[in-house]
Structure formats: C-alpha cells, structure tokens
Design an enzyme around this catalytic site. Structure first.
Site, PDB file in Angstrom:
ATOM      1  N   GLU A 119       0.891  -1.232  -0.010  1.00 15.18           N
ATOM      2  CA  GLU A 119      -0.124  -0.054   0.023  1.00 15.18           C
ATOM      3  C   GLU A 119       0.683   1.402   0.052  1.00 15.18           C
ATOM      4  OE1 GLU A 119      -2.820  -3.098   1.425  1.00 15.18           O
ATOM      5  OE2 GLU A 119      -0.635  -2.723   1.748  1.00 15.18           O
ATOM      6  N   HIS A 124      -5.685  -8.525   9.560  1.00 17.41           N
ATOM      7  CA  HIS A 124      -5.471  -9.193   8.381  1.00 17.41           C
ATOM      8  C   HIS A 124      -4.207  -8.735   7.195  1.00 17.41           C
ATOM      9  CE1 HIS A 124      -7.013  -5.074   7.311  1.00 17.41           C
ATOM     10  NE2 HIS A 124      -6.778  -5.530   5.905  1.00 17.41           N
ATOM     11  N   ARG A 176      -1.319  -7.927   5.248  1.00 17.56           N
ATOM     12  CA  ARG A 176      -0.258  -8.998   4.446  1.00 17.56           C
ATOM     13  C   ARG A 176       0.943  -8.900   5.116  1.00 17.56           C
ATOM     14  NH1 ARG A 176      -1.049  -7.362  -0.177  1.00 17.56           N
ATOM     15  NH2 ARG A 176      -2.510  -8.779  -1.081  1.00 17.56           N
TER      16      ARG A 176
END
Length: 369
Positions: free
Chosen positions: A132, A207, A209
């Site tokens: 991100e 959650h 990554r």
C-alpha cells in the site's frame, strides 16, 4: 455533459466512495460511471446494496488465492477497454490498493486526469504497509487532484513537490455513518445480538499482508492471554476471508470461552457495533478513522501507521506486533480508567461528515460547468 468515472474494488474503498457517488449524482450536469474492479466481490456487494448504488461495470476479477500481480494486471487490462469506450473527463480512485494504482496508470496512459481520494497518507517505510505505501506514492505521482483527509497529508504532498490542486477535505468514511448507523439496530449476525454489552466488549481485527504470519500469530496470542486473564470481558473477532489469516486465528483462539470468532461483518453490523464496544484492537486503516468518531480508543496492531493524526490526537496507540507489547498496553487501558477516558474523549481528527460535498465542489471548480 461531463463524465466522471469512479473505480474501486474493496469493501473499505466502497464504504468511502459511496457517499461521494451519492453527492456527485446530485449534480445533473455530470454523468457518473461506477466501475467495480471486483477483487472483494461478496463483501463489496453488501456495501453497494447498503448505499443503494448499482455499478455500470464490474470486472469480477476475484480468483482463489489471487496475488497482487494478477490483481494489478487484470484491472489494468480491463480498464483499458472501459476508458477506450467511455473516455471520461475525470477518473476518481481511492486510497492505496493495487487496483487503484492500476486504474490510475491506465488513466494516465489515456491522458485522463486522476483525482485521488484519501491522498497523501505516508508511513515513510516503502514496505509497510506492503504494497500500500508504494501504491500511494505511485498514485499520487499520476494524479492531478489530491483530496487529503488531513493537513498532515497535504503537507506530505507539498513536501514531495505537489503545489497545486491539493485540498484538505476530511475523510469520506465519516460521511458514511449518515447512511449506516441506525437507532435500535438489530444485527444481521445473530451471534452479536446475544452479546451482553452491559459488560466490556473488545473488537479485534487483523488481516494485513505484512503481519502474516508472525504478526497475526502475536496478535492472536495476546488476545488469548487477555481473554484468559480478563474473564469478565468478551472479545469479538470477525475473521478476514484470507485462508492464511483464518488458519492462524483458529489455531490459537478457537475454543477460548470469551472469544467470539465470526465471519466478516456487514458494513451495517460493523458500524453499529462500534458504538457498543469498549475499545478496538486492529491492524486496519479504516477502523483507526471510524472508531474515534464514536469515542472508542484504538490499539493499532502495527509497527507504524500512516494515520498518525489519531495518535497525535490521543485516540490511538501504536502497539507494535509483539505479544508482550500488545498485552501490556491492552491491560493498561482496561485497568486505567483515566487513560481510557482521555482517549475516548479525544476529538476525531478525520472530519465532521462533509467531506463528500467538499470534494464535489472542488471537482466542479476543476471541470467547470
């Protein structure tokens, strides 16, 4: 008539873009085109129904165990066809996903201006959150309009050389509560209706990554330890669909008496749960913005955050991802009333619920009548 295309594909993006779509559709001189990239298909459908919005296009790229390579390439190839057909005057993307980057790059190749909603967020670490942080940087390099939730986001862009069309708008997620939070709400998830909210309840999500597998394991171990030492407190843990995340959660927390493991919550269930919980433990970005609106402290289960405004305002604490740190900080907030009250009374730095109208006005100025 000017065309504006909005493209998104994850549930958090949909929650934040739907209020903007509703606002833009108030302007009769715009044709609004909604394009779903579709990598979170089931979770996305629920949000679209909640806001009463239908998509004009849906790539439906969701695949089992899909990678960021396949997401990026599939969105990029599909977007070429849509842009060639529609050729909008402006494309709006949101945040930091690989699909947003692919849409922005495709739009750039067509020389179509890109507006970046939630621009300027930074951790300063290219690999956290991954991918991100890189996506944000790349989208901002390709964009023409920058809609920044906070002053700090705008300053980050200015420091990187962006001097024009940088706007401070607040975060559109705050706008979404006008559509989702309801009086006397009954939860779709029947398990939540059975929770005793007269006792303290903690919401947990994990959650990311970069937290797989070690961070997720540490988070679950800290929750297990808290649950076993604080037996009068309940924990609700909606599990992300990622099988690699769920495997770890089940391994450590399945069978712990006061930990409720559930399927992912609908947007209505999540937004109506937040006012009822005591505090939130999460590695999510969106919950860092949402929970403070309801006066709920946030324990950020990451090494750093691209949303430091919450930390600066006193609504959030960055806990890191070691079991010991998470446990000790959570224990402290549970047992130190003054610290909890200070966090719960802090002002949410992410806006007052008028972000969509501000963005729509800036777009109108850019596109003209």
């Amino acid at each position: 008539m000017k065309k504006i295309l909005l493209a998104f594909g994850t549930r958090p993006e949909a929650i934040k873009m739907c209020p903007l779509i509703i606002e833009l559709k108030k302007h009769s001189d715009y044709k609004i085109i909604v394009c779903l990239t579709g990598q979170h298909q089931e979770m996305l459908n629920n949000v679209m129904e909640c806001f009463g919005i239908k998509a004009d296009y849906n790539f439906q790229i969701m695949r089992k165990n899909q990678s960021i390579f396949s997401i990026t390439t599939l969105v990029f190839e599909n977007m070429e066809k849509i842009l060639h057909k529609e050729y909008p005057d402006l494309v709006l993307v949101h945040g930091d996903t690989s699909s947003s980057f692919a849409v922005a790059l495709a739009s750039y190749y067509f020389k179509i201006p890109v507006g970046h909603v939630e621009a300027g967020l930074r951790t300063g670490n290219l690999y956290s959150p991954f991918p991100e942080e890189a996506n944000r940087l790349l989208i901002d390099r390709l964009s023409t309009l920058f809609f920044c939730p906070t002053k700090k986001n705008a300053m980050a862009l200015c420091n990187e050389g962006e001097k024009t069309n940088v706007f401070i708008t607040g975060n559109t997620v705050i706008d979404s509560f006008k559509y989702t939070v309801k009086r006397n709400y009954l939860f779709e998830n029947k398990t939540i209706n059975n929770i005793n909210f007269d006792q303290r309840v903690i919401l947990v999500t994990a959650h990311r990554r970069e937290n797989i597998p070690y961070g997720i394991r540490s988070i679950c171990e800290s929750v297990s330890l808290l649950a076993k030492t604080e037996k009068n407190i309940s924990f609700i843990f909606p599990m992300h669909p990622n099988p690699n995340v769920r495997k770890i959660i089940f391994e450590i927390l399945d069978g712990v008496n006061n930990v409720i493991l559930s399927e992912p919550l609908s947007v209505l269930d999540m937004h109506n749960l937040l006012p009822r919980v005591y505090f939130v433990m999460t590695d999510s970005g969106g919950l860092q913005e949402e929970a403070p609106h309801f006066g709920k402290p946030v324990l950020v289960l990451r090494k750093e955050t691209e949303r430091p405004e919450g930390v600066d305002a006193g609504t959030a604490i960055v806990c890191g991802i070691t079991t010991e740190n998470i446990y000790e900080i959570a224990k402290r907030i549970l047992n130190t009333k003054s610290e909890y009250e200070t966090m719960s009374r802090a002002i949410n730095p992410y806006g007052i619920g008028n972000s969509s109208s501000l963005i729509a006005n800036y777009i109108r100025d850019f596109l003209g009548e």
